[in-house]
Design a protein around this motif. Structure first.
Motif, PDB file in Angstrom:
ATOM      1  N   PRO A  49       6.983   3.136  -4.839  1.00 51.21           N
ATOM      2  CA  PRO A  49       8.378   2.851  -4.465  1.00 51.21           C
ATOM      3  C   PRO A  49       8.742   1.382  -4.656  1.00 51.21           C
ATOM      4  O   PRO A  49       9.922   1.041  -4.806  1.00 51.21           O
ATOM      5  CB  PRO A  49       8.429   3.231  -2.978  1.00 51.21           C
ATOM      6  CG  PRO A  49       7.213   4.073  -2.743  1.00 51.21           C
ATOM      7  CD  PRO A  49       6.184   3.576  -3.704  1.00 51.21           C
ATOM      8  N   THR A  50       7.748   0.508  -4.613  1.00 50.34           N
ATOM      9  CA  THR A  50       7.989  -0.929  -4.775  1.00 50.34           C
ATOM     10  C   THR A  50       7.018  -1.451  -5.836  1.00 50.34           C
ATOM     11  O   THR A  50       5.887  -1.807  -5.508  1.00 50.34           O
ATOM     12  CB  THR A  50       7.770  -1.668  -3.438  1.00 50.34           C
ATOM     13  OG1 THR A  50       6.482  -1.328  -2.929  1.00 50.34           O
ATOM     14  CG2 THR A  50       8.821  -1.280  -2.415  1.00 50.34           C
ATOM     15  N   PRO A  51       7.414  -1.466  -7.083  1.00 48.93           N
ATOM     16  CA  PRO A  51       6.505  -1.867  -8.169  1.00 48.93           C
ATOM     17  C   PRO A  51       5.890  -3.239  -7.920  1.00 48.93           C
ATOM     18  O   PRO A  51       6.510  -4.136  -7.335  1.00 48.93           O
ATOM     19  CB  PRO A  51       7.416  -1.885  -9.401  1.00 48.93           C
ATOM     20  CG  PRO A  51       8.528  -0.939  -9.054  1.00 48.93           C
ATOM     21  CD  PRO A  51       8.736  -1.098  -7.581  1.00 48.93           C
ATOM     22  N   ASP A  52       4.651  -3.395  -8.377  1.00 52.07           N
ATOM     23  CA  ASP A  52       3.925  -4.641  -8.171  1.00 52.07           C
ATOM     24  C   ASP A  52       4.545  -5.774  -8.979  1.00 52.07           C
ATOM     25  O   ASP A  52       5.074  -5.582 -10.077  1.00 52.07           O
ATOM     26  CB  ASP A  52       2.459  -4.475  -8.605  1.00 52.07           C
ATOM     27  CG  ASP A  52       1.767  -3.352  -7.849  1.00 52.07           C
ATOM     28  OD1 ASP A  52       2.211  -3.047  -6.733  1.00 52.07           O
ATOM     29  OD2 ASP A  52       0.799  -2.786  -8.393  1.00 52.07           O
ATOM     30  N   THR A  53       4.474  -6.980  -8.401  1.00 53.46           N
ATOM     31  CA  THR A  53       4.943  -8.183  -9.085  1.00 53.46           C
ATOM     32  C   THR A  53       4.192  -9.385  -8.539  1.00 53.46           C
ATOM     33  O   THR A  53       3.758  -9.386  -7.391  1.00 53.46           O
ATOM     34  CB  THR A  53       6.455  -8.393  -8.887  1.00 53.46           C
ATOM     35  OG1 THR A  53       6.829  -9.637  -9.470  1.00 53.46           O
ATOM     36  CG2 THR A  53       6.817  -8.423  -7.410  1.00 53.46           C
ATOM     37  N   ARG A  54       4.028 -10.364  -9.381  1.00 53.73           N
ATOM     38  CA  ARG A  54       3.364 -11.594  -8.938  1.00 53.73           C
ATOM     39  C   ARG A  54       4.371 -12.670  -8.522  1.00 53.73           C
ATOM     40  O   ARG A  54       3.983 -13.781  -8.165  1.00 53.73           O
ATOM     41  CB  ARG A  54       2.472 -12.135 -10.062  1.00 53.73           C
ATOM     42  CG  ARG A  54       1.303 -11.217 -10.387  1.00 53.73           C
ATOM     43  CD  ARG A  54       0.382 -11.843 -11.422  1.00 53.73           C
ATOM     44  NE  ARG A  54      -0.754 -10.989 -11.705  1.00 53.73           N
ATOM     45  CZ  ARG A  54      -1.866 -10.957 -10.993  1.00 53.73           C
ATOM     46  NH1 ARG A  54      -1.993 -11.746  -9.940  1.00 53.73           N
ATOM     47  NH2 ARG A  54      -2.860 -10.144 -11.312  1.00 53.73           N
ATOM     48  N   ASP A  55       5.651 -12.342  -8.567  1.00 56.86           N
ATOM     49  CA  ASP A  55       6.698 -13.292  -8.183  1.00 56.86           C
ATOM     50  C   ASP A  55       6.864 -13.255  -6.666  1.00 56.86           C
ATOM     51  O   ASP A  55       7.737 -12.578  -6.132  1.00 56.86           O
ATOM     52  CB  ASP A  55       8.002 -12.937  -8.885  1.00 56.86           C
ATOM     53  CG  ASP A  55       9.108 -13.945  -8.578  1.00 56.86           C
ATOM     54  OD1 ASP A  55       8.777 -15.078  -8.181  1.00 56.86           O
ATOM     55  OD2 ASP A  55      10.293 -13.588  -8.736  1.00 56.86           O
TER      56      ASP A  55
ATOM     57  N   ASN B 193       0.804  -1.222   0.000  1.00 56.55           N
ATOM     58  CA  ASN B 193       0.000   0.000   0.000  1.00 56.55           C
ATOM     59  C   ASN B 193       0.837   1.271   0.000  1.00 56.55           C
ATOM     60  O   ASN B 193       0.300   2.355   0.264  1.00 56.55           O
ATOM     61  CB  ASN B 193      -0.927   0.001   1.219  1.00 56.55           C
ATOM     62  CG  ASN B 193      -2.049  -1.012   1.116  1.00 56.55           C
ATOM     63  OD1 ASN B 193      -3.099  -0.742   0.559  1.00 56.55           O
ATOM     64  ND2 ASN B 193      -1.808  -2.210   1.649  1.00 56.55           N
ATOM     65  N   ASP B 194       2.143   1.146  -0.303  1.00 56.01           N
ATOM     66  CA  ASP B 194       2.999   2.331  -0.180  1.00 56.01           C
ATOM     67  C   ASP B 194       2.739   3.391  -1.241  1.00 56.01           C
ATOM     68  O   ASP B 194       3.249   4.501  -1.148  1.00 56.01           O
ATOM     69  CB  ASP B 194       4.483   1.940  -0.150  1.00 56.01           C
ATOM     70  CG  ASP B 194       4.924   1.145  -1.362  1.00 56.01           C
ATOM     71  OD1 ASP B 194       4.121   0.990  -2.315  1.00 56.01           O
ATOM     72  OD2 ASP B 194       6.069   0.657  -1.368  1.00 56.01           O
ATOM     73  N   ASN B 195       1.946   3.070  -2.258  1.00 62.72           N
ATOM     74  CA  ASN B 195       1.558   4.097  -3.223  1.00 62.72           C
ATOM     75  C   ASN B 195       0.111   4.556  -3.026  1.00 62.72           C
ATOM     76  O   ASN B 195      -0.414   5.294  -3.849  1.00 62.72           O
ATOM     77  CB  ASN B 195       1.743   3.585  -4.654  1.00 62.72           C
ATOM     78  CG  ASN B 195       0.784   2.441  -4.974  1.00 62.72           C
ATOM     79  OD1 ASN B 195       0.496   1.624  -4.113  1.00 62.72           O
ATOM     80  ND2 ASN B 195       0.301   2.386  -6.208  1.00 62.72           N
TER      81      ASN B 195
END
Length: 472
Positions: A240-246, A155-157
């Motif tokens: 700041p932390t782009p989303d990823t499914r990994d 939720n940082d964005n």
């Protein structure tokens, strides 16, 4: 100013000490609850009106309130009795408490959940549901420390996310831990008193499921409102932390140390031993000592075998533990006369409370036990509060787990559920708040949080009372 206030308190209590008659903490008057109230009010007011002062000196303020009880108590009760009170508070209560809290914090802080999900209402609701389920398996502290950082990262964005952390405290740091003795300290104390391991699962499962379900629904609706109506019309914040499914884990060996910590806690309740050490009048059973040493060992192994890069990724630091440690030593010391006065029952200063939770025939009123235990747990430490009402209801495990099972269920649910009413109701509440603030999120003040908790939880608890607990 603080020095003059401290001198005034010492003079006031010393005068009261010479005026008091009888012996023991229970013979003291209500004025002796003032240091405990002072600790609570300091936690509530100073961060609001003097945040810089509080951040720099909260340890000194806590120590001053502890001294404001201990010094006059030494005058009234004698040095020997004060040493006994201090030894019991530190050795039998504080050290086991901090050993459990700190070990779970250190171990869970070595587990980094790789990747970053997008903090949508569905993902956030799933986080809270999973955390509530884990809380009864690995403790509210363990579950909260494992999941709070990934939730903040997801939720940082988001511009509106205070409510996410508030509901996290409700569900993961409190209510989710109500089904086993591993979940929350009050239930663990009941387990040590002889309450069967699965008793709470069998007796307050409906209350827990209904509470979790209703809170998840309310959260989803609130988060959906902010997400679609308050976020989309505002300029986007760079993530700041782009989303990823990994998604994966680093520091996975810590799950072994976590399992070890859980087993040491469980062992201390199952292992019966006649070996008891006595220190300044405080009995320390061998299983309890083994548990505490085992918890420290698991924390040490976690620290030794976890790469520091993993902890850096988690933004791990000891400030939340230090804050809890400094504040709760004052709480455990100053709560001693409050607990003693409660335990004095109808003969003590809180006689009106005793009569309030029983009918004219002396039969416990479940709804009143639920609220009395709960409201005190929300502002005192919920573990000793549980014990007070456990004993107030008779203290006979065989009786409380059978014919008076509904009363014990009310005590158990009240102490765990209403620990969410304030930041000081349960130690993980404070730790989650501290971690969120260290991440840059401006959390509600003490009273701001009360507005959230009372506005959402009190109606829920009224529903539980109507459905599950006899109100008298």
């Amino acid at each position: 100013m603080l020095k003059n206030l401290f001198i005034l308190l010492i003079s006031l209590f010393s005068h009261s000490a010479f005026a008091a008659e009888g012996g023991g903490l229970s013979s003291l008057g209500l004025i002796w609850a003032l240091p405990f109230a002072g600790v609570l009010l300091s936690i509530a007011i100073f961060p609001l009106v003097a945040p810089h002062f509080w951040h720099q000196h909260f340890g000194k303020v806590a120590a001053a309130w502890a001294a404001a009880f201990l010094i006059p108590a030494a005058v009234q009760l004698g040095i020997g009795e004060v040493l006994h009170i201090t030894a019991h508070a530190v050795l039998a209560e504080y050290i086991p408490f901090i050993a459990l809290i700190a070990s779970l914090y250190i171990i869970s802080g070595g587990i980094y959940i790789k990747g970053n999900l997008h903090g949508s209402p569905k993902v956030n609701t799933a986080f809270l549901a999973i955390g509530a389920g884990l809380a009864s398996l690995m403790g509210t502290t363990g579950a909260a420390m494992l999941l709070i950082r990934p939730l903040l990262r997801a939720n940082d964005n988001r511009k509106h996310k205070i409510h996410v952390v508030v509901f996290f405290i409700f569900l993961v740091a409190n209510i989710g831990g109500s089904l086993t003795p591993l979940g929350d300290p009050p239930l663990f104390l009941g387990f040590l008193k002889g309450v069967p391991f699965l008793w709470t699962l069998q007796n307050i499962l409906p209350e827990t499921l209904l509470s979790v379900a209703l809170l998840l629904v309310v959260f989803y609706l609130i988060d959906l409102y902010y997400y679609h109506n308050r976020e989309e019309d505002m300029p986007a914040i760079m993530d700041p932390t782009p989303d990823t499914r990994d998604i994966g884990f680093e520091g996975g060996l810590n799950f072994v140390w976590l399992l070890g910590a859980v087993l040491f806690v469980l062992l201390s309740g199952l292992w019966q031993s006649d070996v008891v050490f006595h220190v300044l009048g405080t009995p320390l059973p061998l299983p309890s000592l083994v548990r505490d040493v085992g918890l420290v060992l698991m924390a040490g192994l976690s620290w030794r075998f976890t790469a520091q890069d993993v902890r850096l990724l988690n933004h791990f630091n000891f400030e939340p533990v230090f804050e809890v440690a400094k504040l709760f030593i004052a709480i455990f010391l100053t709560i001693a006369p409050v607990i003693a006065m409660l335990q004095a029952g109808s003969q003590g200063p809180f006689a009106s409370l005793v009569s309030a939770v029983h009918d004219a025939n002396g039969v416990p009123i479940d709804g009143r036990y639920f609220w009395a235990t709960g409201l005190l747990s929300g502002f005192l430490d919920n573990a000793p509060t549980y014990l007070v009402f456990f004993n107030l209801a008779g203290g006979d495990v065989a009786h409380l787990t059978t014919s008076y099972a509904s009363t014990l269920a009310a005590i158990s649910a009240g102490s765990v559920f209403m620990g969410a009413l304030s930041y000081i109701g349960n130690a993980p509440n404070f730790m989650v708040k501290a971690i969120a603030e260290h991440s840059g999120l401006k959390m509600p003040s003490f009273f701001g949080y009360l507005a959230w908790s009372f506005g959402i939880l009190i109606p829920l608890f009224l529903v539980l009372t109507v459905i599950f607990f006899r109100a008298g």
